[in-house]
Motif scaffolding. Structure first.
Motif, PDB file in Angstrom:
ATOM      1  N   THR A   5      33.201  46.347  32.425  1.00 49.14           N
ATOM      2  CA  THR A   5      33.888  45.261  33.128  1.00 49.14           C
ATOM      3  C   THR A   5      35.322  45.730  33.388  1.00 49.14           C
ATOM      4  O   THR A   5      36.064  46.043  32.457  1.00 49.14           O
ATOM      5  CB  THR A   5      33.897  43.979  32.279  1.00 49.14           C
ATOM      6  OG1 THR A   5      32.539  43.641  31.947  1.00 49.14           O
ATOM      7  CG2 THR A   5      34.516  42.836  33.048  1.00 49.14           C
ATOM      8  N   ARG A  26      39.077  45.270  35.317  1.00 45.45           N
ATOM      9  CA  ARG A  26      40.038  44.327  35.907  1.00 45.45           C
ATOM     10  C   ARG A  26      41.232  45.104  36.459  1.00 45.45           C
ATOM     11  O   ARG A  26      41.834  45.931  35.774  1.00 45.45           O
ATOM     12  CB  ARG A  26      40.519  43.325  34.865  1.00 45.45           C
ATOM     13  CG  ARG A  26      41.606  42.378  35.363  1.00 45.45           C
ATOM     14  CD  ARG A  26      41.813  41.239  34.408  1.00 45.45           C
ATOM     15  NE  ARG A  26      40.614  40.395  34.357  1.00 45.45           N
ATOM     16  CZ  ARG A  26      40.483  39.335  33.562  1.00 45.45           C
ATOM     17  NH1 ARG A  26      41.467  38.998  32.758  1.00 45.45           N
ATOM     18  NH2 ARG A  26      39.364  38.634  33.568  1.00 45.45           N
ATOM     19  N   VAL A  72      27.559  48.655  30.415  1.00 51.10           N
ATOM     20  CA  VAL A  72      28.210  47.818  31.415  1.00 51.10           C
ATOM     21  C   VAL A  72      29.722  47.928  31.213  1.00 51.10           C
ATOM     22  O   VAL A  72      30.221  47.654  30.118  1.00 51.10           O
ATOM     23  CB  VAL A  72      27.777  46.347  31.297  1.00 51.10           C
ATOM     24  CG1 VAL A  72      28.549  45.496  32.308  1.00 51.10           C
ATOM     25  CG2 VAL A  72      26.290  46.205  31.532  1.00 51.10           C
ATOM     26  N   VAL A  79      31.662  37.375  40.435  1.00 52.28           N
ATOM     27  CA  VAL A  79      32.681  37.656  39.422  1.00 52.28           C
ATOM     28  C   VAL A  79      33.843  38.409  40.059  1.00 52.28           C
ATOM     29  O   VAL A  79      33.637  39.346  40.843  1.00 52.28           O
ATOM     30  CB  VAL A  79      32.068  38.482  38.267  1.00 52.28           C
ATOM     31  CG1 VAL A  79      33.137  38.901  37.270  1.00 52.28           C
ATOM     32  CG2 VAL A  79      30.982  37.684  37.577  1.00 52.28           C
ATOM     33  N   ASP A  94      36.099  40.263  38.527  1.00 51.16           N
ATOM     34  CA  ASP A  94      36.225  41.595  37.939  1.00 51.16           C
ATOM     35  C   ASP A  94      35.123  42.496  38.452  1.00 51.16           C
ATOM     36  O   ASP A  94      34.007  42.045  38.753  1.00 51.16           O
ATOM     37  CB  ASP A  94      36.153  41.525  36.418  1.00 51.16           C
ATOM     38  CG  ASP A  94      37.347  40.813  35.814  1.00 51.16           C
ATOM     39  OD1 ASP A  94      38.384  40.735  36.487  1.00 51.16           O
ATOM     40  OD2 ASP A  94      37.227  40.315  34.672  1.00 51.16           O
ATOM     41  N   ASN A  98      28.786  45.611  41.414  1.00 51.49           N
ATOM     42  CA  ASN A  98      28.875  44.329  42.118  1.00 51.49           C
ATOM     43  C   ASN A  98      29.828  44.448  43.311  1.00 51.49           C
ATOM     44  O   ASN A  98      30.473  45.485  43.518  1.00 51.49           O
ATOM     45  CB  ASN A  98      29.299  43.197  41.169  1.00 51.49           C
ATOM     46  CG  ASN A  98      30.729  43.351  40.670  1.00 51.49           C
ATOM     47  OD1 ASN A  98      31.345  44.398  40.842  1.00 51.49           O
ATOM     48  ND2 ASN A  98      31.244  42.307  40.045  1.00 51.49           N
ATOM     49  N   PHE A 103      26.590  37.809  39.568  1.00 50.99           N
ATOM     50  CA  PHE A 103      27.026  39.195  39.425  1.00 50.99           C
ATOM     51  C   PHE A 103      28.058  39.548  40.497  1.00 50.99           C
ATOM     52  O   PHE A 103      29.057  40.209  40.235  1.00 50.99           O
ATOM     53  CB  PHE A 103      25.780  40.090  39.531  1.00 50.99           C
ATOM     54  CG  PHE A 103      26.048  41.554  39.301  1.00 50.99           C
ATOM     55  CD1 PHE A 103      26.485  42.036  38.074  1.00 50.99           C
ATOM     56  CD2 PHE A 103      25.832  42.468  40.330  1.00 50.99           C
ATOM     57  CE1 PHE A 103      26.703  43.379  37.882  1.00 50.99           C
ATOM     58  CE2 PHE A 103      26.049  43.818  40.122  1.00 50.99           C
ATOM     59  CZ  PHE A 103      26.485  44.281  38.901  1.00 50.99           C
ATOM     60  N   ILE A 149      32.158  45.082  38.080  1.00 52.48           N
ATOM     61  CA  ILE A 149      31.157  45.369  37.058  1.00 52.48           C
ATOM     62  C   ILE A 149      30.402  46.618  37.502  1.00 52.48           C
ATOM     63  O   ILE A 149      29.859  46.674  38.617  1.00 52.48           O
ATOM     64  CB  ILE A 149      30.178  44.201  36.863  1.00 52.48           C
ATOM     65  CG1 ILE A 149      30.945  42.968  36.367  1.00 52.48           C
ATOM     66  CG2 ILE A 149      29.080  44.585  35.873  1.00 52.48           C
ATOM     67  CD1 ILE A 149      30.079  41.743  36.207  1.00 52.48           C
ATOM     68  N   ILE A 209      39.570  48.194  31.161  1.00 56.27           N
ATOM     69  CA  ILE A 209      38.118  48.368  31.090  1.00 56.27           C
ATOM     70  C   ILE A 209      37.615  47.928  29.731  1.00 56.27           C
ATOM     71  O   ILE A 209      38.150  48.326  28.689  1.00 56.27           O
ATOM     72  CB  ILE A 209      37.720  49.838  31.341  1.00 56.27           C
ATOM     73  CG1 ILE A 209      38.141  50.259  32.744  1.00 56.27           C
ATOM     74  CG2 ILE A 209      36.224  50.028  31.155  1.00 56.27           C
ATOM     75  CD1 ILE A 209      37.803  51.690  33.076  1.00 56.27           C
ATOM     76  N   THR A 210      36.584  47.093  29.761  1.00 54.12           N
ATOM     77  CA  THR A 210      35.879  46.701  28.535  1.00 54.12           C
ATOM     78  C   THR A 210      34.443  47.188  28.649  1.00 54.12           C
ATOM     79  O   THR A 210      33.732  46.853  29.605  1.00 54.12           O
ATOM     80  CB  THR A 210      35.894  45.181  28.346  1.00 54.12           C
ATOM     81  OG1 THR A 210      37.250  44.727  28.334  1.00 54.12           O
ATOM     82  CG2 THR A 210      35.230  44.794  27.037  1.00 54.12           C
ATOM     83  N   SER A 254      30.495  47.582  27.277  1.00 55.66           N
ATOM     84  CA  SER A 254      29.438  46.951  26.457  1.00 55.66           C
ATOM     85  C   SER A 254      28.141  47.730  26.649  1.00 55.66           C
ATOM     86  O   SER A 254      27.892  48.303  27.724  1.00 55.66           O
ATOM     87  CB  SER A 254      29.217  45.491  26.875  1.00 55.66           C
ATOM     88  OG  SER A 254      30.408  44.762  26.785  1.00 55.66           O
TER      89      SER A 254
END
Length: 590
Positions: free
Chosen positions: A149, A151, A147, A48, A50, A65, A45, A52, A131-132, A134
């Motif tokens: 993610t 970048r 969540v 990563v 990116d 994170n 976690f 989170i 931003i993605t 989920s």
């Protein structure tokens, strides 16, 4: 060990049930496994790159994170239990609650696809992120959790901006490049009523020599310095851009077109220093009025380029830029020249070029003493192309050597089949390109041997301009030809390319005085004095004189008074097909 009825061992100590102990062991191992997986997931976690961010359905951050803390410049305690809006500038945060409502059950469009928007660092700096979103799987009774993610797109955006800039700008000068200029012209022509503008195509001249002298990097420095001058002088122009290599484009109001010549003069007025050398810049320009003379970007650029090519055929004047405005006839002339260039090779192979001869005479008695071979081009339809048109084109296209060799071969073969006196030589024109070929003299020797013509029956004429180039290879070829017995004549003598000091040492037997010195000798004393000085100079050098372009008896009489014997011109004979001249009763016979 033996057990007692009360469940104790023989020593009286209580005994734990073996089944319960096994369950505890399994549970302990399971907890250890879960803890190991938790540590592993925590490591992943935080490893990563990116960011989170886990949020609940209200948009409150539950966990982040390490990458998120680093990206937003905040420790985790400043993020966890705070609204996710804290990571966004106000302009984005205002719409975020609406975005969350759009992600209620059965509204899946918000998930899986990256969105690009602005984020904010703890120091207030805004930066682009992707931003993605989920949704975390849950049981029926659990609240929804998400969540994100994230970048950081700062470097990617800078790279994209760089690529976009280079797609439409020249890297060296930072001016719009050809694509940028084309894009501007597209917008201009798409306007309902575009204002009258002038599109100017400017070319730096002599760039090949400058590049060879200084190198590519230094030439680019020259181009950059020139572009800065353009920007300074054409400050009011709508657009200044760089085309290919040594070309530039200016779009300026048509009402300012009268000032273009003065602006170009200002651009080239001062030399540009490169490697401590003051380089004098020379330019040409072609102009097109928009939208009257061009209705599209391609049309404007094509017509301006064609006009520029026409300008380059004109004679340069020191310190004065050459320029020309577009006319419809320019495109027609260029198309014609292009077709002619492509047809020259075909014409040589198809025997479309024929030899015409113009006799040379002894003006003391009018007798023929030789002749000059001239190329004539008759096309399949019977029309003739002027030598003044096709010879310069052949030189520009690098085909003049092939044409001259064809003429040499035809002339010598015609002479070999006639009874024309070998003491009355035929003169054939050659170029510096011919003499620059290492084996040119050997080729002439082979051709003379093949046709059986004596070297003394051949004269080779080279213009004063070509003679002035005087490379070692050219000088060597001339020496070899003279050693064989072939006479060398300098054509167009007196047109200003040779210095008098160099003339003394040139390997030349005959000097042909150009026709321009005869035009006004019957009317102007100054012209007669000039011609007399020129003739005296040649006589003192011990060279044979031939004067070209005699058309009147008055001109002939004046030349006779100067002691000139040999000449050619319409007064005595016009050029005619070789077979007719070689069989004319006035011909000098063997």
């Amino acid at each position: 060990m033996r057990m007692t009825p009360d469940g104790s061992n023989s020593k009286g100590e209580p005994q734990r049930p073996s089944r319960l102990s096994a369950v505890e062991d399994k549970l302990s191992r399971a907890l250890e496994t879960i803890e190991a997986q938790r540590r592993q997931l925590s490591t992943v976690f935080n490893a990563v790159n990116d960011a989170i961010v886990v949020v609940d359905e209200r948009g409150i951050i539950e966990t982040v994170n390490d990458a998120a803390c680093k990206m937003f410049g905040r420790p985790s305690f400043e993020l966890v239990h705070h609204s996710v809006n804290k990571l966004m500038p106000e302009s984005v945060a205002i719409n975020h609650d609406q975005y969350l409502r759009a992600s209620r059950p059965h509204s899946r469009s918000a998930f899986g696809l990256p969105r690009t928007l602005a984020a904010v660092h703890a120091n207030g700096r805004q930066f682009p992120v992707s931003i993605t979103l989920s949704e975390i799987p849950r049981s029926v009774d659990e609240p929804r959790r998400f969540v994100a993610t994230i970048r950081d797109m700062t470097h990617e955006r800078a790279r994209e901006d760089r690529i976009r800039f280079l797609a439409f700008h020249d890297e060296a000068t930072k001016l719009p490049n050809r694509h940028g200029i084309f894009s501007y012209l597209e917008s201009y022509f798409a306007a309902p009523n575009p204002p009258p503008m002038m599109f100017v195509h400017i070319s730096l001249n002599n760039t090949s020599q400058l590049t060879a002298c200084f190198g590519i990097e230094e030439f680019e420095q020259l181009v950059v310095a020139f572009s800065q001058r353009l920007k300074r002088v054409f400050g009011t122009a709508v657009l200044i851009g760089r085309g290919f290599g040594n070309t530039f484009h200016v779009v300026m109001p048509l009402e300012e077109s009268d000032s273009l010549q003065a602006k170009l003069v200002s651009v080239v007025a001062e030399p540009i220093e490169i490697q401590d050398i003051a380089v004098v810049v020379d330019v040409c320009a072609g102009t097109v009025a928009m939208p009257d003379q061009a209705g599209s970007p391609r049309e404007a650029m094509h017509r301006a380029a064609a006009t520029l090519m026409e300008v380059k055929t004109t004679i340069p004047q020191p310190g004065l830029p050459r320029m020309h405005a577009y006319m419809p006839s320019i495109i027609d002339q260029m198309s014609r020249r292009t077709r002619l260039v492509h047809n020259i090779n075909r014409a040589i192979e198809g025997q479309e070029f024929s030899v015409y001869l113009q006799p040379k005479v002894d003006i003391t008695d009018g007798s023929w003493v030789g002749a000059e071979a001239l190329a004539r081009w008759t096309q399949p339809d019977g029309s003739m192309i002027s030598p003044g048109e096709f010879i310069p084109l052949a030189e520009q296209a690098g085909l003049v050597t092939a044409l001259n060799r064809h003429m040499l071969s035809q002339t010598l073969r015609s002479l070999a089949d006639s009874d024309w006196s070998r003491t009355a030589p035929l003169a054939v024109n050659i170029s510096a390109q011919d003499l620059s070929t290492a084996n040119f003299a050997e080729m002439i020797a082979e051709l003379l041997e093949e046709t059986g013509v004596a070297p003394c029956a051949l004269e080779l004429e080279l213009t004063e301009r070509d003679m002035a180039r005087g490379s070692d290879t050219i000088r060597s070829s001339l020496d070899q030809l003279r050693a064989m017995g072939v006479a060398i004549a300098m054509d167009d003598f007196g047109t200003g390319y040779s210095s008098l000091a160099a003339l003394v040492d040139l390997p030349v037997d005959i000097l042909k005085i150009d026709r321009q010195f005869l035009r006004r000798i019957e009317d102007r004393e100054s012209d007669r004095r000039l011609l007399k000085t020129l003739v005296t100079l040649v006589q003192d050098l011990g060279r044979k004189i031939v004067v070209e372009g005699i058309e009147t008896e008055g001109q002939a009489e004046f030349l006779r008074s100067l002691g000139v014997r040999f000449a050619q011109g319409f007064l005595y004979a016009k050029p005619a097909p070789a077979i007719a001249v070689l069989n004319d009763p006035r011909r000098p016979r063997q």
